[in-house]
Design a protein around this motif. Structure first.
Motif, PDB file in Angstrom:
ATOM      1  N   SER A 170       0.823  -1.205   0.000  1.00  0.00           N
ATOM      2  CA  SER A 170       0.000   0.000   0.000  1.00  0.00           C
ATOM      3  C   SER A 170       0.858   1.257   0.000  1.00  0.00           C
ATOM      4  O   SER A 170       1.875   1.316   0.674  1.00  0.00           O
ATOM      5  N   GLU A 171       0.408   2.245  -0.737  1.00  0.00           N
ATOM      6  CA  GLU A 171       0.970   3.592  -0.644  1.00  0.00           C
ATOM      7  C   GLU A 171       0.098   4.337   0.355  1.00  0.00           C
ATOM      8  O   GLU A 171      -1.124   4.410   0.183  1.00  0.00           O
ATOM      9  N   VAL A 172       0.689   4.843   1.432  1.00  0.00           N
ATOM     10  CA  VAL A 172      -0.083   5.492   2.489  1.00  0.00           C
ATOM     11  C   VAL A 172       0.416   6.911   2.732  1.00  0.00           C
ATOM     12  O   VAL A 172       1.578   7.240   2.480  1.00  0.00           O
ATOM     13  N   THR A 173      -0.488   7.750   3.237  1.00  0.00           N
ATOM     14  CA  THR A 173      -0.145   9.128   3.560  1.00  0.00           C
ATOM     15  C   THR A 173       0.524   9.187   4.929  1.00  0.00           C
ATOM     16  O   THR A 173       0.649   8.168   5.610  1.00  0.00           O
ATOM     17  N   ARG A 174       0.912  10.380   5.333  1.00  0.00           N
ATOM     18  CA  ARG A 174       1.543  10.550   6.656  1.00  0.00           C
ATOM     19  C   ARG A 174       0.631  10.103   7.779  1.00  0.00           C
ATOM     20  O   ARG A 174       1.075   9.582   8.793  1.00  0.00           O
ATOM     21  N   SER A 175      -0.673  10.316   7.613  1.00  0.00           N
ATOM     22  CA  SER A 175      -1.619   9.949   8.669  1.00  0.00           C
ATOM     23  C   SER A 175      -1.982   8.468   8.648  1.00  0.00           C
ATOM     24  O   SER A 175      -2.708   7.995   9.515  1.00  0.00           O
ATOM     25  N   GLY A 176      -1.506   7.726   7.638  1.00  0.00           N
ATOM     26  CA  GLY A 176      -1.755   6.294   7.570  1.00  0.00           C
ATOM     27  C   GLY A 176      -2.923   5.894   6.695  1.00  0.00           C
ATOM     28  O   GLY A 176      -3.300   4.726   6.655  1.00  0.00           O
ATOM     29  N   THR A 177      -3.512   6.843   5.979  1.00  0.00           N
ATOM     30  CA  THR A 177      -4.628   6.546   5.090  1.00  0.00           C
ATOM     31  C   THR A 177      -4.111   5.937   3.792  1.00  0.00           C
ATOM     32  O   THR A 177      -3.275   6.539   3.118  1.00  0.00           O
ATOM     33  N   PRO A 178      -4.586   4.756   3.411  1.00  0.00           N
ATOM     34  CA  PRO A 178      -4.113   4.154   2.162  1.00  0.00           C
ATOM     35  C   PRO A 178      -4.634   4.918   0.942  1.00  0.00           C
ATOM     36  O   PRO A 178      -5.791   5.291   0.882  1.00  0.00           O
ATOM     37  N   VAL A 179      -3.723   5.138  -0.020  1.00  0.00           N
ATOM     38  CA  VAL A 179      -4.082   5.816  -1.264  1.00  0.00           C
ATOM     39  C   VAL A 179      -4.301   4.773  -2.355  1.00  0.00           C
ATOM     40  O   VAL A 179      -5.291   4.812  -3.063  1.00  0.00           O
ATOM     41  N   ARG A 180      -3.349   3.853  -2.487  1.00  0.00           N
ATOM     42  CA  ARG A 180      -3.440   2.751  -3.458  1.00  0.00           C
ATOM     43  C   ARG A 180      -3.024   1.475  -2.763  1.00  0.00           C
ATOM     44  O   ARG A 180      -2.123   1.485  -1.937  1.00  0.00           O
ATOM     45  N   THR A 181      -3.668   0.382  -3.136  1.00  0.00           N
ATOM     46  CA  THR A 181      -3.344  -0.912  -2.541  1.00  0.00           C
ATOM     47  C   THR A 181      -3.334  -1.980  -3.627  1.00  0.00           C
ATOM     48  O   THR A 181      -4.189  -1.981  -4.510  1.00  0.00           O
ATOM     49  N   ALA A 182      -2.352  -2.870  -3.537  1.00  0.00           N
ATOM     50  CA  ALA A 182      -2.280  -4.018  -4.438  1.00  0.00           C
ATOM     51  C   ALA A 182      -2.152  -5.273  -3.574  1.00  0.00           C
ATOM     52  O   ALA A 182      -1.392  -5.277  -2.605  1.00  0.00           O
ATOM     53  N   ARG A 183      -2.889  -6.313  -3.935  1.00  0.00           N
ATOM     54  CA  ARG A 183      -2.854  -7.582  -3.187  1.00  0.00           C
ATOM     55  C   ARG A 183      -2.426  -8.697  -4.108  1.00  0.00           C
ATOM     56  O   ARG A 183      -2.868  -8.794  -5.243  1.00  0.00           O
ATOM     57  N   PHE A 184      -1.567  -9.576  -3.567  1.00  0.00           N
ATOM     58  CA  PHE A 184      -1.040 -10.698  -4.325  1.00  0.00           C
ATOM     59  C   PHE A 184      -1.100 -11.947  -3.471  1.00  0.00           C
ATOM     60  O   PHE A 184      -0.868 -11.885  -2.265  1.00  0.00           O
ATOM     61  N   MET A 185      -1.367 -13.087  -4.096  1.00  0.00           N
ATOM     62  CA  MET A 185      -1.307 -14.367  -3.391  1.00  0.00           C
ATOM     63  C   MET A 185       0.161 -14.685  -3.133  1.00  0.00           C
ATOM     64  O   MET A 185       0.983 -14.636  -4.055  1.00  0.00           O
ATOM     65  N   SER A 186       0.512 -14.998  -1.902  1.00  0.00           N
ATOM     66  CA  SER A 186       1.915 -15.236  -1.568  1.00  0.00           C
ATOM     67  C   SER A 186       2.492 -16.451  -2.286  1.00  0.00           C
ATOM     68  O   SER A 186       3.689 -16.507  -2.552  1.00  0.00           O
ATOM     69  N   SER A 187       1.656 -17.406  -2.646  1.00  0.00           N
ATOM     70  CA  SER A 187       2.154 -18.584  -3.352  1.00  0.00           C
ATOM     71  C   SER A 187       2.572 -18.261  -4.777  1.00  0.00           C
ATOM     72  O   SER A 187       3.320 -19.019  -5.396  1.00  0.00           O
ATOM     73  N   ARG A 188       2.129 -17.135  -5.331  1.00  0.00           N
ATOM     74  CA  ARG A 188       2.472 -16.727  -6.699  1.00  0.00           C
ATOM     75  C   ARG A 188       3.662 -15.779  -6.766  1.00  0.00           C
ATOM     76  O   ARG A 188       4.186 -15.515  -7.832  1.00  0.00           O
ATOM     77  N   ILE A 189       4.103 -15.263  -5.641  1.00  0.00           N
ATOM     78  CA  ILE A 189       5.190 -14.277  -5.636  1.00  0.00           C
ATOM     79  C   ILE A 189       6.533 -14.975  -5.806  1.00  0.00           C
ATOM     80  O   ILE A 189       6.872 -15.886  -5.062  1.00  0.00           O
ATOM     81  N   LEU A 190       7.268 -14.529  -6.811  1.00  0.00           N
ATOM     82  CA  LEU A 190       8.620 -15.035  -7.046  1.00  0.00           C
ATOM     83  C   LEU A 190       9.653 -14.162  -6.339  1.00  0.00           C
ATOM     84  O   LEU A 190      10.655 -14.662  -5.842  1.00  0.00           O
ATOM     85  N   ALA A 191       9.435 -12.845  -6.333  1.00  0.00           N
ATOM     86  CA  ALA A 191      10.362 -11.916  -5.689  1.00  0.00           C
ATOM     87  C   ALA A 191       9.612 -10.669  -5.252  1.00  0.00           C
ATOM     88  O   ALA A 191       8.687 -10.217  -5.917  1.00  0.00           O
ATOM     89  N   LEU A 192      10.024 -10.129  -4.114  1.00  0.00           N
ATOM     90  CA  LEU A 192       9.499  -8.869  -3.611  1.00  0.00           C
ATOM     91  C   LEU A 192      10.694  -8.054  -3.164  1.00  0.00           C
ATOM     92  O   LEU A 192      11.416  -8.461  -2.254  1.00  0.00           O
ATOM     93  N   VAL A 193      10.959  -6.943  -3.829  1.00  0.00           N
ATOM     94  CA  VAL A 193      12.158  -6.145  -3.568  1.00  0.00           C
ATOM     95  C   VAL A 193      11.742  -4.753  -3.137  1.00  0.00           C
ATOM     96  O   VAL A 193      10.992  -4.068  -3.849  1.00  0.00           O
ATOM     97  N   GLU A 194      12.199  -4.341  -1.954  1.00  0.00           N
ATOM     98  CA  GLU A 194      11.913  -3.002  -1.444  1.00  0.00           C
ATOM     99  C   GLU A 194      13.095  -2.092  -1.744  1.00  0.00           C
ATOM    100  O   GLU A 194      14.234  -2.432  -1.433  1.00  0.00           O
ATOM    101  N   HIS A 195      12.808  -0.941  -2.339  1.00  0.00           N
ATOM    102  CA  HIS A 195      13.826   0.053  -2.661  1.00  0.00           C
ATOM    103  C   HIS A 195      13.533   1.305  -1.832  1.00  0.00           C
ATOM    104  O   HIS A 195      12.602   2.037  -2.160  1.00  0.00           O
ATOM    105  N   PRO A 196      14.302   1.557  -0.780  1.00  0.00           N
ATOM    106  CA  PRO A 196      14.065   2.774  -0.005  1.00  0.00           C
ATOM    107  C   PRO A 196      14.491   4.011  -0.788  1.00  0.00           C
ATOM    108  O   PRO A 196      15.314   3.936  -1.694  1.00  0.00           O
ATOM    109  N   ALA A 197      13.916   5.135  -0.443  1.00  0.00           N
ATOM    110  CA  ALA A 197      14.254   6.392  -1.105  1.00  0.00           C
ATOM    111  C   ALA A 197      15.685   6.784  -0.770  1.00  0.00           C
ATOM    112  O   ALA A 197      16.201   6.456   0.313  1.00  0.00           O
ATOM    113  N   ASP A 198      16.326   7.462  -1.698  1.00  0.00           N
ATOM    114  CA  ASP A 198      17.669   7.970  -1.438  1.00  0.00           C
ATOM    115  C   ASP A 198      17.591   9.110  -0.445  1.00  0.00           C
ATOM    116  O   ASP A 198      16.718   9.983  -0.557  1.00  0.00           O
TER     117      ASP A 198
END
Length: 73
Positions: A42-70
């Protein structure tokens, strides 16, 4: 923080598909939660309100990579 992004690669019936969720504005962040066989990104605001959300079945995920901001100093 703007610039945060998460890449998700899933198995879509033989061919992998890549999805990308980004924090599009200043003050927003991307959060990843897991539970009961589902991964939610989910992309969330400072107050924690979700703006966009995507859901995936964990059995279908091959890779999940988090890239923090510079960090800008």
């Amino acid at each position: 923080m703007k610039g945060d992004r998460v890449e998700i690669v899933i198995d879509a019936g033989g061919t992998p598909r890549t999805y990308e969720i980004k924090a599009t504005r200043a003050g927003r962040r991307v959060e990843v939660t897991t539970g009961r066989g589902v991964v939610e990104v989910s992309e969330v605001t400072r107050s924690g309100t979700p703006v966009r959300t995507a859901r995936f079945m964990s059995s279908r995920i091959l890779a999940l990579v988090e890239h923090p901001a510079d960090e800008v100093s």
